[in-house]
Design a protein around this motif. Structure first.
Motif, mmCIF file in Angstrom:
data_model
loop_
_atom_site.group_PDB
_atom_site.id
_atom_site.type_symbol
_atom_site.label_atom_id
_atom_site.label_comp_id
_atom_site.label_asym_id
_atom_site.label_seq_id
_atom_site.Cartn_x
_atom_site.Cartn_y
_atom_site.Cartn_z
ATOM 1 N N SER A 13 0.839 -1.207 0.000
ATOM 2 C CA SER A 13 0.000 0.000 0.000
ATOM 3 C C SER A 13 0.870 1.251 0.000
ATOM 4 O O SER A 13 2.083 1.201 0.213
ATOM 5 C CB SER A 13 -0.924 0.027 1.225
ATOM 6 O OG SER A 13 -0.186 0.303 2.399
ATOM 7 N N LEU A 48 -3.644 -4.665 -3.091
ATOM 8 C CA LEU A 48 -3.132 -3.306 -3.015
ATOM 9 C C LEU A 48 -4.095 -2.495 -2.170
ATOM 10 O O LEU A 48 -5.266 -2.350 -2.518
ATOM 11 C CB LEU A 48 -2.997 -2.708 -4.420
ATOM 12 C CG LEU A 48 -2.100 -3.503 -5.380
ATOM 13 C CD1 LEU A 48 -2.074 -2.840 -6.750
ATOM 14 C CD2 LEU A 48 -0.689 -3.660 -4.824
ATOM 15 N N LEU A 52 -2.278 4.061 -4.121
ATOM 16 C CA LEU A 52 -1.309 3.731 -5.161
ATOM 17 C C LEU A 52 -0.879 5.015 -5.859
ATOM 18 O O LEU A 52 0.287 5.187 -6.212
ATOM 19 C CB LEU A 52 -1.941 2.762 -6.167
ATOM 20 C CG LEU A 52 -1.103 2.363 -7.385
ATOM 21 C CD1 LEU A 52 0.189 1.665 -6.951
ATOM 22 C CD2 LEU A 52 -1.909 1.463 -8.321
ATOM 23 N N TYR A 86 -8.101 -4.335 -5.124
ATOM 24 C CA TYR A 86 -7.734 -2.967 -4.765
ATOM 25 C C TYR A 86 -8.710 -2.381 -3.751
ATOM 26 O O TYR A 86 -9.927 -2.466 -3.919
ATOM 27 C CB TYR A 86 -7.708 -2.059 -6.002
ATOM 28 C CG TYR A 86 -6.949 -0.787 -5.744
ATOM 29 C CD1 TYR A 86 -5.573 -0.738 -5.907
ATOM 30 C CD2 TYR A 86 -7.604 0.348 -5.278
ATOM 31 C CE1 TYR A 86 -4.862 0.415 -5.620
ATOM 32 C CE2 TYR A 86 -6.912 1.502 -4.986
ATOM 33 C CZ TYR A 86 -5.535 1.535 -5.163
ATOM 34 O OH TYR A 86 -4.839 2.687 -4.861
ATOM 35 N N PHE A 99 -10.563 0.592 -13.085
ATOM 36 C CA PHE A 99 -9.801 -0.598 -12.711
ATOM 37 C C PHE A 99 -10.571 -1.876 -13.032
ATOM 38 O O PHE A 99 -10.005 -2.855 -13.510
ATOM 39 C CB PHE A 99 -9.440 -0.558 -11.220
ATOM 40 C CG PHE A 99 -8.090 0.042 -10.940
ATOM 41 C CD1 PHE A 99 -7.657 1.154 -11.630
ATOM 42 C CD2 PHE A 99 -7.252 -0.511 -9.988
ATOM 43 C CE1 PHE A 99 -6.413 1.720 -11.383
ATOM 44 C CE2 PHE A 99 -6.001 0.022 -9.740
ATOM 45 C CZ PHE A 99 -5.581 1.154 -10.433
ATOM 46 N N ILE A 105 -9.674 -5.629 -12.172
ATOM 47 C CA ILE A 105 -9.321 -5.576 -10.751
ATOM 48 C C ILE A 105 -10.539 -5.101 -9.966
ATOM 49 O O ILE A 105 -10.986 -3.964 -10.150
ATOM 50 C CB ILE A 105 -8.138 -4.624 -10.509
ATOM 51 C CG1 ILE A 105 -6.875 -5.164 -11.191
ATOM 52 C CG2 ILE A 105 -7.893 -4.427 -9.020
ATOM 53 C CD1 ILE A 105 -5.676 -4.235 -11.089
ATOM 54 N N VAL A 107 -12.574 -3.412 -7.044
ATOM 55 C CA VAL A 107 -12.240 -2.278 -6.184
ATOM 56 C C VAL A 107 -13.203 -2.245 -5.009
ATOM 57 O O VAL A 107 -14.427 -2.335 -5.185
ATOM 58 C CB VAL A 107 -12.307 -0.952 -6.974
ATOM 59 C CG1 VAL A 107 -12.146 0.243 -6.043
ATOM 60 C CG2 VAL A 107 -11.236 -0.935 -8.055
ATOM 61 N N HIS A 125 -7.881 -0.089 3.680
ATOM 62 C CA HIS A 125 -6.841 0.951 3.659
ATOM 63 C C HIS A 125 -6.559 1.446 5.072
ATOM 64 O O HIS A 125 -5.410 1.545 5.477
ATOM 65 C CB HIS A 125 -7.246 2.116 2.765
ATOM 66 C CG HIS A 125 -6.216 3.215 2.745
ATOM 67 N ND1 HIS A 125 -4.948 3.036 2.241
ATOM 68 C CD2 HIS A 125 -6.254 4.505 3.196
ATOM 69 C CE1 HIS A 125 -4.255 4.152 2.370
ATOM 70 N NE2 HIS A 125 -5.026 5.059 2.953
#
Length: 252
Positions: A13, A48, A52, A86, A99, A105, A107, A125
């Protein structure tokens, strides 16, 4: 997900690509791409956990310029069959389909639970969680308000992106004016958040970013909190090999 023999789950991250400028962050982007090349060799999945980019805002037909090597490498990885997940951070709250549609990906805008080899992970996060930080929590409500986002999209992308990048680089974490130090368990909001979540349900691992500080903290005999650090100073990431979780530093 049950991990095949020899496969691992990777977590990273807080790259903040684009800060303090695209040119200055380019060596960090190159290093991150080398890391992606390395971990894809045995990755069962890559997570992730936000920020980013130092700023990311999706207009209906426009996304911020740059980061081609990172985006291309992520596309290559997902095209090869390795899933990437993500979680938006406080610098890239405004993801809205790019994304998912271009990189395949998924999200996530809130923390989510995953189970690997019967080991439970609670992942996000980390911004705005736990006690305190009331000022940011109020601002986040404004940033994520549909009307506010709609109004911002009326700014021409050249103006909107430039303005946001200017404000984002004022972040003290990026400028180096703020010393990121461990505050003690009683003052680390994410530690307190994790302990409260354990009151409702057991999780083996809590994994967050946001603090820019690599941390591994034992919450009780069976649960651990890991903060991933960043790719500005520390270049740290976490890896789960199916049995144990460890925090590592990339030297490549």
């Amino acid at each position: 997900m049950n991990l095949p023999e020899g496969k691992k789950i990777y977590f990273a991250s807080d790259n903040h690509l684009g800060a303090p400028s695209n040119e200055q962050s380019f060596p960090r982007e190159q290093k991150f791409v080398r890391w992606l090349d390395e971990v894809k060799k045995d990755a069962a999945a890559i997570f992730l956990l936000g920020d980013l980019f130092d700023f990311w805002f999706e207009y209906k037909t426009v996304v911020p310029k740059g980061f081609t090597r990172t985006l291309g490498k992520l596309a290559e990885i997902t095209d090869s069959g390795i899933p990437v997940y993500y979680f938006v951070g406080n610098h890239d709250l405004w993801m809205n389909g790019y994304f998912e549609e271009e990189l395949n990906i998924p999200v996530y805008h809130k923390p989510k639970e995953f189970i690997f080899n019967e080991t439970t992970f609670f992942i996000g996060h980390g911004d705005g969680l736990g006690p305190g930080d009331k000022g940011y929590k109020r601002m986040k409500k404004v940033f994520t308000n549909p009307l506010a986002k709609w109004l911002y999209r009326w700014l021409h992308p050249d103006l909107g992106v430039k303005l946001a990048q200017y404000l984002s680089v004022k972040n003290k974490l990026i400028s180096g004016d703020e010393d990121v130090t461990f505050l003690g368990e009683e003052n680390e909001w994410l530690v307190q958040y994790c302990k409260r979540k354990l009151e409702d349900k057991h999780r083996d691992h809590f994994v967050f970013g946001h603090r820019h500080l690599p941390m591994e903290i034992k919450l009780n005999d069976n649960s651990r909190y890991t903060n991933l650090g960043d790719w500005i100073i520390h270049y740290t990431y976490a890896v789960f090999d199916g049995k144990k979780m460890s925090l590592e530093k990339f030297e490549g």
